[in-house]
Write a protein that holds these residues in place. Sequence first.
Motif, PDB file in Angstrom:
ATOM      1  N   TYR A  30     -67.770  34.170  27.989  1.00 38.65           N
ATOM      2  CA  TYR A  30     -67.904  33.530  26.680  1.00 38.65           C
ATOM      3  C   TYR A  30     -66.517  33.102  26.205  1.00 38.65           C
ATOM      4  O   TYR A  30     -65.496  33.531  26.755  1.00 38.65           O
ATOM      5  CB  TYR A  30     -68.565  34.479  25.683  1.00 38.65           C
ATOM      6  N   TRP A  92     -68.470  31.031  21.676  1.00 39.61           N
ATOM      7  CA  TRP A  92     -69.270  30.021  22.366  1.00 39.61           C
ATOM      8  C   TRP A  92     -69.887  30.566  23.654  1.00 39.61           C
ATOM      9  O   TRP A  92     -69.232  31.262  24.424  1.00 39.61           O
ATOM     10  CB  TRP A  92     -68.396  28.815  22.726  1.00 39.61           C
ATOM     11  N   ASP A  93     -71.141  30.193  23.864  1.00 36.83           N
ATOM     12  CA  ASP A  93     -71.813  30.356  25.150  1.00 36.83           C
ATOM     13  C   ASP A  93     -72.126  28.941  25.621  1.00 36.83           C
ATOM     14  O   ASP A  93     -73.084  28.318  25.166  1.00 36.83           O
ATOM     15  CB  ASP A  93     -73.089  31.177  24.987  1.00 36.83           C
ATOM     16  N   GLY A  94     -71.271  28.406  26.476  1.00 33.57           N
ATOM     17  CA  GLY A  94     -71.403  27.001  26.855  1.00 33.57           C
ATOM     18  C   GLY A  94     -71.146  26.114  25.658  1.00 33.57           C
ATOM     19  O   GLY A  94     -70.079  26.187  25.040  1.00 33.57           O
ATOM     20  N   ASN A  95     -72.126  25.299  25.281  1.00 37.52           N
ATOM     21  CA  ASN A  95     -71.981  24.391  24.138  1.00 37.52           C
ATOM     22  C   ASN A  95     -72.641  24.928  22.866  1.00 37.52           C
ATOM     23  O   ASN A  95     -72.822  24.184  21.900  1.00 37.52           O
ATOM     24  CB  ASN A  95     -72.591  23.022  24.480  1.00 37.52           C
TER      25      ASN A  95
END
Length: 199
Positions: A30, A92-95
Amino acid sequence: VRLTLRATSFFIATHQGDDMILERVLSSGYKMKILERREYKEFYQYVERDRSNSENWVPFVSKTKSEADAENYIIKFLELFKNGEGYFWGLWDGNTIIGLVLIKDIDKNLSTAEIGYMIDKKYEGKKIVKETCDVMIDFIFNELKLDKIRICCDEENMKSKKFPESYGFKHEGTIRKDIKINGRIGNTMYWGLLKEEYR
């Protein structure tokens, strides 16, 4: 603002004589990154998604009723950031934004600052907040060179109360009927950690 690379996955800028963390990839994959104005939609989506979990504990959540509100909060965060008075990172987790951690109320005369944290209920128990708080505490004591960190939480917020205890923060008192959140007046617990007490 001059960007420099200090270590792997650790981006820092020099600003008004202080180093600051702009972005860091956590060991879990993350990411914590300073919120930008253009990310107001993602920020609002996070607030909406986690509203039932956080609106009774975090003052701005119940006041964020639209994307425009979310954008205005980011503008306020960035003004504090520009003046060296606060740091506000999205998690953030990706976007997708899954939480927010922050340093605020920096007082160089008293050599103190306050930290705060909130995370999507789905991501609780993954030690994401712990790792980001490790980063913030180290940053406050070793980069900002401050001597004390505060955590404030509602007396009825059982999850949040456990966190400062686990770090060795001392309960310094409870102010009764101290804050109104989402229509409820609550008592605020104040916790403190001195630099010499931290591990």
